[in-house]
Design a protein around this motif. Structure first.
Motif, PDB file in Angstrom:
ATOM      1  N   GLN A 275       9.481  -4.147  -0.128  1.00 12.36           N
ATOM      2  CA  GLN A 275       9.613  -5.449   0.537  1.00 12.36           C
ATOM      3  C   GLN A 275      10.807  -6.238   0.011  1.00 12.36           C
ATOM      4  OE1 GLN A 275       5.980  -7.677   0.982  1.00 12.36           O
ATOM      5  NE2 GLN A 275       7.033  -9.626   0.866  1.00 12.36           N
ATOM      6  N   TYR A 276      11.083  -6.137  -1.285  1.00 11.39           N
ATOM      7  CA  TYR A 276      12.104  -6.996  -1.864  1.00 11.39           C
ATOM      8  C   TYR A 276      13.419  -6.278  -2.185  1.00 11.39           C
ATOM      9  CZ  TYR A 276       8.384 -10.412  -2.235  1.00 11.39           C
ATOM     10  OH  TYR A 276       7.369 -11.294  -1.940  1.00 11.39           O
ATOM     11  N   ASP A 277      13.393  -4.962  -2.241  1.00 16.42           N
ATOM     12  CA  ASP A 277      14.636  -4.233  -2.514  1.00 16.42           C
ATOM     13  C   ASP A 277      14.501  -2.815  -1.959  1.00 16.42           C
ATOM     14  OD1 ASP A 277      17.046  -3.303  -3.382  1.00 16.42           O
ATOM     15  OD2 ASP A 277      16.774  -3.878  -5.494  1.00 16.42           O
TER      16      ASP A 277
ATOM     17  N   ASN B  72      13.214 -15.629   7.165  1.00 12.26           N
ATOM     18  CA  ASN B  72      14.022 -14.412   7.046  1.00 12.26           C
ATOM     19  C   ASN B  72      13.283 -13.183   7.568  1.00 12.26           C
ATOM     20  OD1 ASN B  72      16.250 -15.712   5.857  1.00 12.26           O
ATOM     21  ND2 ASN B  72      15.304 -15.604   3.835  1.00 12.26           N
TER      22      ASN B  72
ATOM     23  N   GLU C 126      12.716  -5.759   8.627  1.00 14.86           N
ATOM     24  CA  GLU C 126      12.528  -4.334   8.344  1.00 14.86           C
ATOM     25  C   GLU C 126      11.852  -4.109   6.993  1.00 14.86           C
ATOM     26  OE1 GLU C 126      15.126  -0.173   8.296  1.00 14.86           O
ATOM     27  OE2 GLU C 126      16.120  -2.110   8.578  1.00 14.86           O
ATOM     28  N   ARG C 127      12.155  -4.958   6.009  1.00 17.92           N
ATOM     29  CA  ARG C 127      11.562  -4.755   4.677  1.00 17.92           C
ATOM     30  C   ARG C 127      10.052  -4.961   4.703  1.00 17.92           C
ATOM     31  NH1 ARG C 127      11.596  -9.834   1.648  1.00 17.92           N
ATOM     32  NH2 ARG C 127      12.314 -11.530   2.990  1.00 17.92           N
TER      33      ARG C 127
ATOM     34  N   GLY D 127      16.810  -9.454  11.780  1.00 18.84           N
ATOM     35  CA  GLY D 127      17.013  -9.949  10.421  1.00 18.84           C
ATOM     36  C   GLY D 127      16.494  -9.028   9.337  1.00 18.84           C
ATOM     37  N   GLU D 128      15.723  -9.602   8.420  1.00 16.61           N
ATOM     38  CA  GLU D 128      15.195  -8.854   7.289  1.00 16.61           C
ATOM     39  C   GLU D 128      13.751  -8.413   7.508  1.00 16.61           C
ATOM     40  OE1 GLU D 128      15.796 -10.859   3.595  1.00 16.61           O
ATOM     41  OE2 GLU D 128      17.742 -11.643   4.170  1.00 16.61           O
TER      42      GLU D 128
ATOM     43  N   ARG E  90      10.024 -12.943   8.051  1.00 18.06           N
ATOM     44  CA  ARG E  90       8.632 -12.834   7.599  1.00 18.06           C
ATOM     45  C   ARG E  90       7.659 -13.027   8.758  1.00 18.06           C
ATOM     46  NH1 ARG E  90       5.635 -13.336   2.993  1.00 18.06           N
ATOM     47  NH2 ARG E  90       7.508 -13.613   1.741  1.00 18.06           N
TER      48      ARG E  90
END
Length: 629
Positions: free
Chosen positions: A216-218, A285, A152-153, A149-150, A287
């Motif tokens: 982290q967010y973009d 997501n 990676e950020r 998922g996400e 985390r």
């Protein structure tokens, strides 16, 4: 002469009569609906027994299959002091041609502090990853082979935190202005000239924070701000960002960023949610993906005299998670490097006050048999190997009392080790087979009742058959053949119905857990159609359609309403709870020998159920039968 000729004719008819048994059986089967009820009864009885016993057998076989994957074939367990010189013992075992590999394990219990501020009681296994993989197929149980998922950020933000000072020192004025543009409120002057004047007033720590937040967010926006060299610097701060394949490599090495690491069971973390397709998703997501965190492991060390020392705490990163598909293991076991476990439990190599060295120890040795060798055969070889090992090395240890003699060492096969669990399950499987086989009596009773009514209905036919020379044996043969055909057809249908339900039982279970709305609508539509049919027939004055329509429509309405409610609220029916049954999936493999025996049982009891009506038919007086109204 005529009388003799008449007798000859009757004898000829009696001799040729059995040729018509199959013709009459076919006529009885195809001319009435009631035989279909007998066939349905046999099919349902057979299918019920096949499904129940196959699930129980599959459950047992799943546990058997998982047993070797988790612990090998033979287990050598020492006392609380552990087994010293275990490397020598492993070498001796692996020299035997019946053994394929052996590995040491330090087992203890402790408490693991999770990243979401909860603690979990865990079973700790200290292992040597390479040899442990040869014995237990450890590599195949590692679940994550890429970043889900996400998540990676979050890894990018953590990587920036590690190299923050170095990365912030490479930022140009233009890059800093770009970073500020993304963070300045709309009511503040956002011109690049104004932002450039603010740059010198911002401390270095704030630039690191800005980089982390944007990562982290973009992360895509951050990549456009940094140049290629700076972005490569971020990725190389975490080798997982460079290549997902490193996740498996670090898991097998039990190493994360150069530090010893934990491999946790898949259900140790509450962040993993199992989907209906059997895969896992990470909450938030990505985390709460456990491999990006550290955990605090607390163990209680027991000294050589049996006393309890102060708890030992160690902070270790998570490198991966494993999935054995045995729920009780995946929910409580964590793996750490052997040396770390020895440090935590006091089983490490240490100098003694009186001189000499107390060797490192392992509490267990797991052994895998060579190809084609049974665990029992390997066990017979391991026992004398340990006896000779103890004889050869007992003089090398300073404190002989801490070297467990053969009488105090448990050497068992994996199945013997799990006997307390496997034995009851085997007995329960047999008990379930016996209990559910009682439905055969119901099956025989239904066949008996249905055929009894057929015999009553065919009384005149029986009288005609007897009057033209049919023997009692011939009449019995008709109805026994009738029962045999019902049993064969019902048994075959039951076999395939049981196989179909068992094969798709996981899909059926998932549908019960999350029933689709369309199923409820179809059931309600079926109820409406049934009520409409009953109302139309009721207008003609017929009572039977009204009764049938009522009996059919009420269950359809109730079931449809329940399905619609469950689909709307998400409150499905969970039949198979993995916490209770240890495995995440319902076993879906048919126990073929049991299925064949069950099908044959259905046939036999169908014939037995036909015996009494057949005997009644054979005992009928032809004269009374012909007069029967």
């Amino acid at each position: 002469m005529n009388r003799v000729a008449g007798r000859s004719s009757v004898s000829s008819n009696a001799a040729t009569f059995p040729m018509y048994q199959s013709l009459l059986t076919n006529r009885y089967l195809t001319s009435r609906i009631i035989p279909l009820l007998a066939i349905a009864a046999v099919a349902l009885c057979v299918a019920l027994v096949i499904v129940v016993v196959s699930v129980m057998s599959g459950f047992l076989e799943q546990f058997r299959a998982a047993g070797r994957t988790l612990i090998g074939d033979v287990i050598v367990s020492g006392s609380m002091h552990g087994i010293p010189y275990y490397d020598d013992l492993i070498e001796r075992i692996e020299r035997d041609p019946l053994a394929d590999a052996a590995t040491p394990v330090v087992e203890t219990w402790g408490v693991l502090r999770m990243p979401y501020d909860e603690t979990a009681a865990v079973q700790i296994w200290g292992i040597e990853p390479e040899s442990f993989d040869r014995v237990t197929d450890f590599a195949e149980t590692l679940y994550w082979d890429d970043i889900p998922g996400e998540a990676e950020r979050f890894l990018i933000a953590a990587a920036i935190d590690r190299i923050g000072t170095e990365l912030a020192g490479t930022l140009t004025l233009e890059q800093k202005v770009d970073l500020l543009e993304d963070r300045v409120p709309d009511n503040v002057d956002r011109s690049r000239e104004s932002l450039a004047r603010q740059v010198p007033t911002i401390p270095e720590a704030d630039w690191i924070t800005l980089l982390q937040l944007l990562g982290q967010y973009d992360a895509e926006r951050l990549q456009t701000i940094l140049d290629d060299a700076q972005w490569t610097m971020v990725l190389e701060a975490d080798d997982w960002l460079v290549d997902d394949a490193n996740i498996i490599r670090d898991g097998l090495a039990m190493n994360r960023l150069g530090r010893p690491a934990i491999i946790a069971g898949m259900h140790v973390s509450k962040g993993n949610v199992r989907t209906t397709g059997g895969t896992y998703e990470v909450q938030g997501n990505g985390r709460w993906w456990l491999p990006r965190f550290e955990g605090t492991l607390t163990t209680i060390r027991v000294d050589r005299e049996g006393g309890i020392n102060d708890p030992e705490n160690i902070i270790l990163p998570f490198a991966n998670e494993f999935l054995s598909n045995v729920r009780m293991v995946d929910k409580q076991r964590v793996l750490i490097p052997l040396e770390t476990a020895q440090e935590q439990t006091g089983l490490f190599e240490a100098p003694l006050v009186d001189g000499g060295i107390d060797p490192a120890r392992a509490t267990q040795l797991l052994i895998r048999a060579a190809e084609g060798v049974t665990p029992e055969e390997l066990l017979e070889r391991v026992v004398p190997i340990y006896e000779q090992f103890h004889t050869d090395r007992r003089d090398d240890i300073v404190d002989p009392e801490t070297f467990p003699p053969p009488a105090f060492v448990s050497i068992v096969t994996w199945e013997e080790m799990q006997a307390d669990f496997i034995g009851p399950v085997e007995k329960e499987r047999m008990l379930m087979w016996i209990l559910f086989s009682i439905v055969y009596i119901v099956c025989a009773a239904l066949v008996l009742a249905i055929m009894w009514s057929i015999v009553q209905e065919k009384t005149r036919d029986i009288g005609i058959l007897r009057s033209i020379g049919a023997t009692r044996r011939g009449i019995v043969g008709i109805y026994l053949l009738y029962g045999l055909v019902i049993g064969i057809i019902g048994g075959i249908f039951g076999f395939f119905l049981g196989w179909l339900i068992t094969y798709y039982i996981d899909d059926i279970h998932d549908m019960l857990g999350e029933p689709p709305m369309w199923l409820g609508i179809i059931l309600l539509a079926g109820a409406g159609a049934t009520i409409g049919w009953a109302l139309v027939r009721m207008r003609s004055g017929e009572l039977l359609p009204t009764v049938l329509g009522t009996f059919i429509s009420i269950p359809l309405i109730l079931l449809g309403a329940v399905v619609v409610w469950a689909a709307a609220t998400g409150q499905g029916f969970v039949m198979w709870d993995a916490d209770t049954y240890y495995f995440p999936d319902v076993p879906n493999s048919v126990d073929l020998p049991v299925a064949i025996i069950t099908m044959c049982g259905g046939i036999v009891f169908s014939v037995l159920g036909a015996f009494i009506p057949a005997a009644k038919a054979a005992d009928m007086d032809p004269i009374k039968a012909l007069r029967y109204e």
